[in-house]
Design a protein around this motif. Sequence first.
Motif, mmCIF file in Angstrom:
data_model
loop_
_atom_site.group_PDB
_atom_site.id
_atom_site.type_symbol
_atom_site.label_atom_id
_atom_site.label_comp_id
_atom_site.label_asym_id
_atom_site.label_seq_id
_atom_site.Cartn_x
_atom_site.Cartn_y
_atom_site.Cartn_z
ATOM 1 N N SER A 262 0.906 -1.300 -0.120
ATOM 2 C CA SER A 262 -0.084 0.095 -0.089
ATOM 3 C C SER A 262 0.869 1.159 0.034
ATOM 4 N N VAL A 263 0.312 2.251 -0.658
ATOM 5 C CA VAL A 263 1.289 3.464 -1.103
ATOM 6 C C VAL A 263 0.226 4.485 -0.573
ATOM 7 N N THR A 264 0.421 5.612 0.504
ATOM 8 C CA THR A 264 -0.363 6.496 0.898
ATOM 9 C C THR A 264 0.451 7.918 0.452
ATOM 10 N N ASP A 284 -9.258 9.729 -11.157
ATOM 11 C CA ASP A 284 -9.276 9.342 -12.480
ATOM 12 C C ASP A 284 -8.000 9.036 -12.788
ATOM 13 N N ILE A 285 -6.964 9.578 -11.891
ATOM 14 C CA ILE A 285 -5.532 9.160 -12.162
ATOM 15 C C ILE A 285 -5.144 7.907 -11.679
ATOM 16 N N LEU A 286 -5.655 7.438 -10.535
ATOM 17 C CA LEU A 286 -5.570 6.028 -9.998
ATOM 18 C C LEU A 286 -6.269 5.162 -11.119
ATOM 19 N N ALA A 287 -7.562 5.265 -11.419
ATOM 20 C CA ALA A 287 -8.079 4.542 -12.434
ATOM 21 C C ALA A 287 -7.128 4.221 -13.551
ATOM 22 N N ALA A 288 -6.742 5.209 -14.311
ATOM 23 C CA ALA A 288 -5.976 5.172 -15.522
ATOM 24 C C ALA A 288 -4.332 4.508 -15.408
ATOM 25 N N ASP A 289 -3.914 4.285 -14.012
ATOM 26 C CA ASP A 289 -2.596 3.799 -13.967
ATOM 27 C C ASP A 289 -2.798 2.464 -14.203
ATOM 28 N N LYS A 290 -1.961 1.667 -14.894
ATOM 29 C CA LYS A 290 -1.899 0.248 -14.996
ATOM 30 C C LYS A 290 -1.282 -0.396 -14.036
ATOM 31 N N ASP A 291 -0.565 0.043 -13.332
ATOM 32 C CA ASP A 291 0.103 -0.645 -12.098
ATOM 33 C C ASP A 291 -0.508 -0.529 -10.802
ATOM 34 N N VAL A 292 -1.710 0.158 -10.724
ATOM 35 C CA VAL A 292 -2.536 0.217 -9.445
ATOM 36 C C VAL A 292 -3.811 -0.831 -9.377
ATOM 37 N N VAL A 293 -3.508 -1.509 -8.235
ATOM 38 C CA VAL A 293 -4.470 -2.505 -8.247
ATOM 39 C C VAL A 293 -6.056 -2.031 -8.123
ATOM 40 N N VAL A 313 -4.610 10.150 -0.419
ATOM 41 C CA VAL A 313 -4.849 9.305 -1.691
ATOM 42 C C VAL A 313 -4.043 8.183 -1.380
ATOM 43 N N GLN A 314 -4.689 6.951 -1.359
ATOM 44 C CA GLN A 314 -3.961 5.564 -1.189
ATOM 45 C C GLN A 314 -4.485 4.623 -2.040
ATOM 46 N N PHE A 315 -3.357 3.925 -2.527
ATOM 47 C CA PHE A 315 -3.497 2.749 -3.600
ATOM 48 C C PHE A 315 -2.715 1.888 -3.069
ATOM 49 N N VAL A 316 -2.949 0.440 -4.144
ATOM 50 C CA VAL A 316 -2.059 -0.694 -3.646
ATOM 51 C C VAL A 316 -1.406 -1.006 -5.150
ATOM 52 N N VAL A 317 0.048 -1.425 -4.762
ATOM 53 C CA VAL A 317 0.560 -2.071 -6.192
ATOM 54 C C VAL A 317 0.832 -3.304 -5.870
ATOM 55 N N PRO A 318 0.950 -4.120 -6.882
ATOM 56 C CA PRO A 318 0.700 -5.607 -6.914
ATOM 57 C C PRO A 318 2.292 -6.161 -6.217
ATOM 58 N N ASP A 319 3.396 -5.271 -6.267
ATOM 59 C CA ASP A 319 4.454 -5.704 -5.957
ATOM 60 C C ASP A 319 5.188 -4.468 -5.371
ATOM 61 N N TYR A 320 5.878 -4.775 -4.228
ATOM 62 C CA TYR A 320 6.651 -3.730 -3.477
ATOM 63 C C TYR A 320 7.634 -2.977 -4.238
ATOM 64 N N LEU A 322 7.393 -1.923 -7.330
ATOM 65 C CA LEU A 322 6.914 -0.821 -7.755
ATOM 66 C C LEU A 322 6.391 0.412 -7.079
ATOM 67 N N ALA A 323 6.563 0.134 -5.886
ATOM 68 C CA ALA A 323 5.814 1.338 -4.870
ATOM 69 C C ALA A 323 6.390 2.591 -5.119
ATOM 70 N N THR A 324 7.969 2.720 -5.375
ATOM 71 C CA THR A 324 8.446 3.862 -5.435
ATOM 72 C C THR A 324 8.241 4.621 -6.515
ATOM 73 N N ALA A 325 8.326 3.733 -7.890
ATOM 74 C CA ALA A 325 8.110 4.346 -9.197
ATOM 75 C C ALA A 325 6.551 4.745 -9.401
ATOM 76 N N VAL A 326 5.693 3.880 -8.951
ATOM 77 C CA VAL A 326 4.232 4.190 -9.153
ATOM 78 C C VAL A 326 3.927 5.391 -8.174
ATOM 79 N N GLY A 327 4.342 5.521 -7.016
ATOM 80 C CA GLY A 327 4.084 6.592 -6.280
ATOM 81 C C GLY A 327 4.705 8.051 -6.820
ATOM 82 N N ASP A 328 5.771 7.904 -7.445
ATOM 83 C CA ASP A 328 6.229 8.980 -8.150
ATOM 84 C C ASP A 328 5.627 9.384 -9.174
ATOM 85 N N ARG A 329 4.904 8.448 -10.292
ATOM 86 C CA ARG A 329 4.405 8.628 -11.255
ATOM 87 C C ARG A 329 2.939 9.239 -10.774
ATOM 88 N N VAL A 330 2.249 8.866 -9.945
ATOM 89 C CA VAL A 330 0.921 9.301 -9.460
ATOM 90 C C VAL A 330 1.124 10.707 -8.769
#
Length: 357
Positions: A262-264, A284-293, A313-320, A322-330
Amino acid sequence: MGELQLARLILERVGWENPGPWVVGIVGAVIVIAATIVAGFVLTALVSRALRRLAARTATDIDDRIIEILDKPLRRLVVAAGLYEVSMELPTSDRVRVITSGLVLIYAVWVASKLLTQIALVLLGAYGKRVEGHDFEKDYFPLLSKILGAVIGVFGLAVVLHHFGQDVTSLVAALGIGGVAVSLAAKDTLGSMIAGFIILVDRPFRPGDRIRLATGEIGDVVEIGTRSTRVRLLDANMLIVPNNELVNSRVMNFNFPAHSMSVTTEIRLPYGSDVDKARGICADILAADKDVVQPAPAPNLSAFGTEHLVLTVQFVVPDYGLATAVGDRVRSEIHRRFYEAGLRFAVPMREVVQAKA
């Protein structure tokens, strides 16, 4: 005494009248030795055949390996039992009888100790193969094999000493004092080794898992050794942690029960901002990101600060990983979309009031 009567009967049949006790004893010894050799071969053949039939019904090869180990030692133990009986029945003095029977007992104890050690090592090796991601044979097998051999050897020595009329209490006391001295001298090393074995059995983490230590460091477990565990930190440095520290502290395992993480992110908005609009952009940003569960949790207004609103804003990535990269992108996308929509982030403000002189 049955073998002596049989020997005397055989000597009388061949025409040897009034044979001496030594002649009767030697003939009886030959009978006993021959009988035990035959009995050893027959017994091991029957037992091996029965055990192999039972082993054929199992899927594991552990029982097959144990049966192969049992063949020769069982024969030797049966022969040793016959030799012991012969040594006790020969017409010798008590001192010679004790010595000869003691030598046979030493041989039997040696064979039995070696047999038990080999069986224990087979079982230990089978357990080591079930431990995933750990080089059990390199780290623990040599040490545990020596410990098992020493323990079984001590018991065998106690049996031999008891046969010769020696008091084994002094041996036990000496071993106890020696054990206490060794444990006090190397308590830290022994503690880490025992802790390593506990980690191996309890398996709170495995090589390849990402963990967070009680001191705050985060890294991937590279190897769980006998004395220490090696953790590769996120900055690529290697942290070596004694096993006893890991056992006695809290450790967070990001791989258990799943690899997801989980990333917060907290967004601070000035009072008067359009919260619904900000919430919709984040969703909308979370729904459009392919790496967000998906479905991603809805952003929520989590707190009223002294100078700002807090939108979480809280979301879950499938693998830990990816947390840094996906968090930065969001976060980067939130920053861009907010400014395009005319939304602003709260910045600290201070009002300075100057008193008149």
